[in-house]
Design a protein around this motif. Structure first.
Motif, PDB file in Angstrom:
ATOM      1  N   UNK A 106       0.842  -1.191   0.000  1.00 51.33           N
ATOM      2  CA  UNK A 106       0.000   0.000   0.000  1.00 51.33           C
ATOM      3  C   UNK A 106       0.878   1.241   0.000  1.00 51.33           C
ATOM      4  N   UNK A 107       0.575   2.157  -0.894  1.00 51.35           N
ATOM      5  CA  UNK A 107       1.270   3.439  -0.964  1.00 51.35           C
ATOM      6  C   UNK A 107       0.567   4.399  -0.009  1.00 51.35           C
ATOM      7  N   UNK A 108       1.281   4.846   1.028  1.00 49.14           N
ATOM      8  CA  UNK A 108       0.664   5.701   2.040  1.00 49.14           C
ATOM      9  C   UNK A 108       0.153   7.010   1.466  1.00 49.14           C
ATOM     10  N   UNK A 109       0.719   7.452   0.338  1.00 49.70           N
ATOM     11  CA  UNK A 109       0.308   8.733  -0.223  1.00 49.70           C
ATOM     12  C   UNK A 109      -1.097   8.690  -0.821  1.00 49.70           C
ATOM     13  N   UNK A 160      -8.002   6.143  -0.380  1.00 49.22           N
ATOM     14  CA  UNK A 160      -8.158   5.142  -1.430  1.00 49.22           C
ATOM     15  C   UNK A 160      -7.564   3.801  -1.023  1.00 49.22           C
ATOM     16  N   UNK A 161      -6.609   3.819  -0.081  1.00 54.22           N
ATOM     17  CA  UNK A 161      -6.008   2.571   0.381  1.00 54.22           C
ATOM     18  C   UNK A 161      -7.046   1.668   1.050  1.00 54.22           C
ATOM     19  N   UNK A 162      -8.062   2.245   1.671  1.00 55.56           N
ATOM     20  CA  UNK A 162      -9.119   1.440   2.291  1.00 55.56           C
ATOM     21  C   UNK A 162      -9.841   0.599   1.248  1.00 55.56           C
ATOM     22  N   UNK A 163     -10.151   1.192   0.115  1.00 57.68           N
ATOM     23  CA  UNK A 163     -10.840   0.462  -0.948  1.00 57.68           C
ATOM     24  C   UNK A 163      -9.919  -0.613  -1.551  1.00 57.68           C
ATOM     25  N   UNK A 164      -8.629  -0.322  -1.650  1.00 62.29           N
ATOM     26  CA  UNK A 164      -7.700  -1.329  -2.171  1.00 62.29           C
ATOM     27  C   UNK A 164      -7.669  -2.563  -1.270  1.00 62.29           C
ATOM     28  N   UNK A 165      -7.598  -2.357   0.023  1.00 61.79           N
ATOM     29  CA  UNK A 165      -7.569  -3.497   0.950  1.00 61.79           C
ATOM     30  C   UNK A 165      -8.852  -4.303   0.822  1.00 61.79           C
ATOM     31  N   UNK A 166      -9.959  -3.621   0.680  1.00 63.30           N
ATOM     32  CA  UNK A 166     -11.244  -4.316   0.597  1.00 63.30           C
ATOM     33  C   UNK A 166     -11.328  -5.190  -0.663  1.00 63.30           C
ATOM     34  N   UNK A 167     -11.038  -4.623  -1.837  1.00 59.93           N
ATOM     35  CA  UNK A 167     -11.203  -5.363  -3.095  1.00 59.93           C
ATOM     36  C   UNK A 167     -10.148  -6.448  -3.244  1.00 59.93           C
ATOM     37  N   UNK A 168      -8.880  -6.122  -2.989  1.00 58.45           N
ATOM     38  CA  UNK A 168      -7.834  -7.141  -3.118  1.00 58.45           C
ATOM     39  C   UNK A 168      -8.042  -8.262  -2.104  1.00 58.45           C
ATOM     40  N   UNK A 169      -8.564  -7.917  -0.953  1.00 54.20           N
ATOM     41  CA  UNK A 169      -8.844  -8.958   0.042  1.00 54.20           C
ATOM     42  C   UNK A 169      -9.914  -9.920  -0.444  1.00 54.20           C
ATOM     43  N   UNK A 184       3.138  -1.388   4.195  1.00 57.27           N
ATOM     44  CA  UNK A 184       2.862   0.028   3.942  1.00 57.27           C
ATOM     45  C   UNK A 184       4.159   0.718   3.530  1.00 57.27           C
ATOM     46  N   UNK A 185       4.171   1.306   2.336  1.00 59.35           N
ATOM     47  CA  UNK A 185       5.369   1.954   1.811  1.00 59.35           C
ATOM     48  C   UNK A 185       5.171   3.465   1.710  1.00 59.35           C
ATOM     49  N   UNK A 186       6.287   4.170   1.514  1.00 53.48           N
ATOM     50  CA  UNK A 186       6.322   5.620   1.221  1.00 53.48           C
ATOM     51  C   UNK A 186       5.706   6.458   2.333  1.00 53.48           C
ATOM     52  N   UNK A 187       5.861   6.018   3.582  1.00 51.22           N
ATOM     53  CA  UNK A 187       5.370   6.822   4.696  1.00 51.22           C
ATOM     54  C   UNK A 187       6.161   8.111   4.846  1.00 51.22           C
ATOM     55  N   UNK A 188       7.374   8.154   4.275  1.00 48.72           N
ATOM     56  CA  UNK A 188       8.195   9.355   4.379  1.00 48.72           C
ATOM     57  C   UNK A 188       7.805  10.412   3.357  1.00 48.72           C
TER      58      UNK A 188
END
Length: 414
Positions: free
Chosen positions: A337-340, A344-353, A363-367
């Motif tokens: 998951x791209x933190x930026x 939208x990350x919520x929907x990605x987790x739902x569908x890919x799950x 979780x990547x790109x938190x910086x």
């Protein structure tokens, strides 16, 4: 005898007609010897100026050249080493006869993980704590203040449930009392750790499966291929034999990038030409890794948007083909998951799950974002294990997830 009458000319001029004498021949001039030839001095030639370097071509303004992601990532890692301050060499005299003097350059101390995590989450924590401080400047805790705080927490992508839990804790313990920003940050860190504690679980490689198959999935640009390389290096350091499969056959750069990581980690890479069938490559990779009794096989996949049904169907096909070789595989399906991307990350987790059976998150790109709080909302809603988080480009910037460190960092508690 009569004299002859003088002529007209004589009568006119008073004399006889002049006799025109022929001109005397010129006197002969004795020949002079020719002067000896004088040496001819060469005409001075002005010195030739040294050639001047041609001015560099100045590129016309235009769109920036695009560079493949994997080149930028690898070059950036090398650039980090060049930018880092170089330590002064230490002079050491060796006790030999005659004595020899050598220079020993000490390795610069590497920052601890929490320091790097806090630095990576600085944008998220600065925005969040700055807003909290502005709300709680010389004010008593009342309903209006709590409403403002709840809005700040929701805007930081912490999620409605977490925001409500924090405000209710403050209402119960500090209502109608003076509250400082430090008090609120302490409550924030405690509530975030309470949410993240149950999902902070390491990735366990089950030795009963040879190979232990890890399938990496996610949307375009979420950092799948880079995460695979970093994970492969960590596993190789632990002494595990790793094989990689370049299953992102739609992007030639992804294949080359994974091959570079394979060289760096001494891991063989199963690949096919760009455009090849990804499910067939996955079948061959699992078959070969099984025959060689590899400890771990990590399979890359093409980035795909969760709302593209035909692309999600292809991902399901890859999983079905893997199960033909090993019915228990894949043993871990990790969603990067791209933190930026924020909400939208919520929907990605739902569908890919739903479509791929996600077993854990990275979780990547938190910086690179001020929206790091989205991880809290995801953990609260789905409860999926969070195995790793990334706060930079180097291998050491991908670390196992720790709830307490993340909570302290995002709350600004150094």
């Amino acid at each position: 005898m009569t004299d002859k009458k003088p002529g007209f000319f004589k009568r006119l001029f008073g004399g006889d007609t002049p006799v025109v004498q022929p001109p005397a021949p010129p006197e002969a001039v004795p020949e002079q010897p020719a002067p000896p030839p004088q040496p001819v001095e060469p005409t001075p030639v002005p010195p030739v100026p040294a050639p001047q370097p041609e001015p560099e071509d100045v590129p016309l303004p235009g769109p920036p050249e695009t560079t493949p992601d994997y080149v930028e990532e690898i070059e950036e890692q090398a650039a980090l080493a060049d930018v880092a301050p170089k330590p002064e060499p230490e002079i050491v005299v060796l006790p030999i006869d005659p004595p020899a003097v050598v220079e020993v350059v000490a390795e610069p101390p590497r920052q601890g993980w929490f320091t790097r995590l806090a630095s990576g989450l600085k944008r998220s924590s600065d925005q969040l704590t700055g807003s909290i401080t502005s709300v709680f400047t010389k004010r008593k805790l009342d309903n209006a203040t709590l409403d403002e705080l709840e809005d700040v927490l929701i805007q930081a992508d912490l999620g409605i449930e977490t925001a409500t839990a924090i405000t209710e804790t403050l209402r119960r313990d500090r209502f109608d009392r003076d509250v400082s920003g430090d008090d609120v940050r302490a409550v924030l860190a405690a509530e975030v750790e309470k949410v993240l504690g149950p999902v902070a679980r390491p990735l366990v490689i089950d030795g009963a499966h040879k190979p232990f198959v890890i399938l990496m999935i996610g949307v375009n640009g979420s950092g799948k291929t880079t995460t695979i390389g970093k994970l492969a290096q960590k596993l190789a350091t632990e002494g595990k034999s790793v094989m990689l499969a370049a299953g992102d056959t739609f992007r030639a750069a992804a294949i080359e990038q994974l091959q570079i990581w394979g060289q760096r980690t001494n891991a063989p890479v199963i690949s096919r030409p760009a455009g090849a069938d990804a499910s067939g490559l996955a079948f061959d990779a699992v078959t070969q890794a099984t025959a060689e009794a590899r400890d771990v096989l990590i399979i890359d996949t093409a980035g795909r948007l969760q709302n593209r049904d035909e692309l999600m169907n292809e991902l399901e096909k890859v999983i079905r083909v893997i199960k033909k070789v090993d019915p228990s595989a894949p043993h871990a399906t990790l969603l990067t998951l791209d933190a930026t991307t924020g909400q939208n990350a919520l929907k990605q987790v739902e569908i890919f799950g739903q479509r791929a059976g996600v077993t854990g998150l990275v979780m990547t790109k938190l910086d690179g974002t001020a929206r790091g709080g989205i991880l809290v909302a995801i953990a609260k809603k789905f409860g999926l294990p969070v195995h790793f988080i990334g706060v930079g480009e180097s291998v050491g910037d991908l670390e196992p997830f720790t709830a307490s460190d993340f909570a302290r960092a995002i709350a600004g508690q150094d």
